[in-house]
Design an enzyme around this catalytic site. Structure first.
Site, PDB file in Angstrom:
ATOM      1  N   HIS A 214     -44.511 -31.092  56.784  1.00  0.00           N
ATOM      2  CA  HIS A 214     -43.284 -31.309  55.829  1.00  0.00           C
ATOM      3  C   HIS A 214     -43.131 -32.582  55.293  1.00  0.00           C
ATOM      4  O   HIS A 214     -43.186 -33.376  56.121  1.00  0.00           O
ATOM      5  CB  HIS A 214     -41.983 -30.893  56.532  1.00  0.00           C
ATOM      6  CG  HIS A 214     -41.655 -29.665  57.051  1.00  0.00           C
ATOM      7  ND1 HIS A 214     -41.079 -28.343  56.473  1.00  0.00           N
ATOM      8  CD2 HIS A 214     -42.062 -29.080  58.313  1.00  0.00           C
ATOM      9  CE1 HIS A 214     -41.406 -27.313  57.262  1.00  0.00           C
ATOM     10  NE2 HIS A 214     -41.705 -27.699  58.483  1.00  0.00           N
TER      11      HIS A 214
ATOM     12  N   ARG B 295     -44.208 -26.146  47.549  1.00  0.00           N
ATOM     13  CA  ARG B 295     -42.635 -26.253  47.719  1.00  0.00           C
ATOM     14  C   ARG B 295     -42.046 -25.283  48.733  1.00  0.00           C
ATOM     15  O   ARG B 295     -42.460 -23.993  48.686  1.00  0.00           O
ATOM     16  CB  ARG B 295     -41.816 -26.224  46.510  1.00  0.00           C
ATOM     17  CG  ARG B 295     -42.157 -27.377  45.545  1.00  0.00           C
ATOM     18  CD  ARG B 295     -41.245 -27.574  44.197  1.00  0.00           C
ATOM     19  NE  ARG B 295     -41.882 -28.347  43.199  1.00  0.00           N
ATOM     20  CZ  ARG B 295     -41.961 -29.735  43.413  1.00  0.00           C
ATOM     21  NH1 ARG B 295     -41.269 -30.186  44.410  1.00  0.00           N
ATOM     22  NH2 ARG B 295     -42.443 -30.584  42.518  1.00  0.00           N
ATOM     23  N   ASP B 296     -41.340 -25.783  49.699  1.00  0.00           N
ATOM     24  CA  ASP B 296     -40.789 -24.990  50.646  1.00  0.00           C
ATOM     25  C   ASP B 296     -39.777 -24.032  50.143  1.00  0.00           C
ATOM     26  O   ASP B 296     -39.009 -24.284  49.086  1.00  0.00           O
ATOM     27  CB  ASP B 296     -40.154 -25.790  51.805  1.00  0.00           C
ATOM     28  CG  ASP B 296     -39.783 -25.105  52.976  1.00  0.00           C
ATOM     29  OD1 ASP B 296     -40.422 -25.324  53.896  1.00  0.00           O
ATOM     30  OD2 ASP B 296     -38.857 -23.998  53.142  1.00  0.00           O
ATOM     31  N   ILE B 297     -39.961 -22.520  50.289  1.00  0.00           N
ATOM     32  CA  ILE B 297     -38.972 -21.839  49.916  1.00  0.00           C
ATOM     33  C   ILE B 297     -37.438 -21.822  50.196  1.00  0.00           C
ATOM     34  O   ILE B 297     -36.677 -21.356  49.516  1.00  0.00           O
ATOM     35  CB  ILE B 297     -39.565 -20.296  50.383  1.00  0.00           C
ATOM     36  CG1 ILE B 297     -38.978 -19.075  49.521  1.00  0.00           C
ATOM     37  CG2 ILE B 297     -38.966 -20.027  51.832  1.00  0.00           C
ATOM     38  CD1 ILE B 297     -39.710 -17.739  49.588  1.00  0.00           C
TER      39      ILE B 297
ATOM     40  N   VAL C   7     -43.808 -21.074  61.663  1.00  0.00           N
ATOM     41  CA  VAL C   7     -44.928 -20.354  61.129  1.00  0.00           C
ATOM     42  C   VAL C   7     -46.193 -21.016  62.073  1.00  0.00           C
ATOM     43  O   VAL C   7     -46.216 -22.081  62.128  1.00  0.00           O
ATOM     44  CB  VAL C   7     -45.273 -20.809  59.660  1.00  0.00           C
ATOM     45  CG1 VAL C   7     -46.772 -20.375  59.201  1.00  0.00           C
ATOM     46  CG2 VAL C   7     -44.080 -20.231  58.952  1.00  0.00           C
TER      47      VAL C   7
ATOM     48  N   HIS D 292     -48.720 -27.505  60.417  1.00  0.00           N
ATOM     49  CA  HIS D 292     -48.311 -27.882  58.665  1.00  0.00           C
ATOM     50  C   HIS D 292     -47.478 -28.995  58.858  1.00  0.00           C
ATOM     51  O   HIS D 292     -46.876 -29.630  60.044  1.00  0.00           O
ATOM     52  CB  HIS D 292     -47.517 -26.732  58.223  1.00  0.00           C
ATOM     53  CG  HIS D 292     -46.493 -26.134  58.827  1.00  0.00           C
ATOM     54  ND1 HIS D 292     -46.522 -25.160  59.957  1.00  0.00           N
ATOM     55  CD2 HIS D 292     -45.046 -26.713  58.745  1.00  0.00           C
ATOM     56  CE1 HIS D 292     -45.382 -25.007  60.326  1.00  0.00           C
ATOM     57  NE2 HIS D 292     -44.433 -26.030  59.894  1.00  0.00           N
TER      58      HIS D 292
HETATM   59  P1  5GP Z   1     -41.566 -24.566  60.246  1.00  0.00           P
HETATM   60  O1  5GP Z   1     -40.193 -24.158  60.353  1.00  0.00           O
HETATM   61  O2  5GP Z   1     -42.480 -23.617  60.928  1.00  0.00           O
HETATM   62  O3  5GP Z   1     -41.987 -25.957  60.676  1.00  0.00           O
HETATM   63  O4  5GP Z   1     -41.854 -24.522  58.742  1.00  0.00           O
HETATM   64  C1  5GP Z   1     -42.001 -23.391  58.171  1.00  0.00           C
HETATM   65  C2  5GP Z   1     -41.692 -23.631  56.702  1.00  0.00           C
HETATM   66  O5  5GP Z   1     -42.131 -22.684  55.974  1.00  0.00           O
HETATM   67  C3  5GP Z   1     -40.015 -23.211  56.676  1.00  0.00           C
HETATM   68  O6  5GP Z   1     -39.357 -24.412  56.215  1.00  0.00           O
HETATM   69  C4  5GP Z   1     -39.812 -22.305  55.560  1.00  0.00           C
HETATM   70  O7  5GP Z   1     -38.749 -22.249  54.693  1.00  0.00           O
HETATM   71  C5  5GP Z   1     -41.277 -22.033  55.017  1.00  0.00           C
HETATM   72  N1  5GP Z   1     -41.482 -21.016  54.380  1.00  0.00           N
HETATM   73  C6  5GP Z   1     -41.572 -19.535  55.203  1.00  0.00           C
HETATM   74  N2  5GP Z   1     -41.896 -18.744  54.300  1.00  0.00           N
HETATM   75  C7  5GP Z   1     -42.207 -19.087  53.512  1.00  0.00           C
HETATM   76  C8  5GP Z   1     -42.937 -18.807  52.027  1.00  0.00           C
HETATM   77  O8  5GP Z   1     -43.090 -17.432  51.859  1.00  0.00           O
HETATM   78  N3  5GP Z   1     -43.095 -19.575  50.981  1.00  0.00           N
HETATM   79  C9  5GP Z   1     -42.827 -20.830  51.077  1.00  0.00           C
HETATM   80  N4  5GP Z   1     -42.853 -21.472  50.138  1.00  0.00           N
HETATM   81  N5  5GP Z   1     -42.477 -21.381  52.294  1.00  0.00           N
HETATM   82  C10 5GP Z   1     -42.055 -20.553  53.353  1.00  0.00           C
END
Ligand code: 5GP
Length: 117
Positions: free
Chosen positions: A106, A32-34, A100, A104
């Site tokens: 979503h 699950r996203d944080i 990140v 990945h």
């Molecule tokens: P991006 O923005 O790179 O596509 O997605 C990265 C996602 O990782 C974001 O939605 C962010 O909320 C999530 N995220 C970042 N750090 C953490 C963490 O420590 N734990 C979890 N579960 N999600 C994280």
């Protein structure tokens, strides 16, 4: 871009950071996203050191990227999202909102998500 083994998803894979895992197998981990953007917001990540973003993919990656999409759609179904629908997203780079550097996917669902943008 060289892979950074200190990125947050690499640390989640090594269990250095806790995560609420909903699925894992030999190729992917889903948690699950944080900071969820929908009632259900799950991130599906490949194990190991994948390309940092979709921009780095080439034809040789097609089989595992295909399996990543299939896994994500199966997880979405397990989460009860299949009937009403959901969104799968691969963010890429700064304008794509990627934060990140570990490729990945979503999964977002649980409410009408509306148009993109
Ligand atoms: P991006 O923005 O790179 O596509 O997605 C990265 C996602 O990782 C974001 O939605 C962010 O909320 C999530 N995220 C970042 N750090 C953490 C963490 O420590 N734990 C979890 N579960 N999600 C994280």
């Amino acid at each position: 871009m060289p892979y950074d083994p200190g990125n947050v998803f690499a640390r989640i894979l090594r269990d250095e950071i806790p995560s609420d895992r909903v699925y894992e197998d030999d190729e992917v981990v889903a948690f699950r996203d944080i900071a969820p953007h929908a009632p259900t917001h799950i991130v599906v990540i490949p194990r190991g050191e994948p390309p940092t973003s979709p921009a780095e993919l080439d034809d040789a990656d097609a089989p595992w990227v295909g399996r990543l999409v299939v896994r994500a759609s199966r997880i979405a179904a397990e989460q009860g999202l299949a009937h009403d629908g959901y969104r799968l997203i691969l963010n890429c780079g700064a304008h794509g909102g990627q934060t990140v550097p570990h490729l990945h996917m979503h999964i977002l669902g649980g409410r009408p998500l509306g148009p993109l943008g």
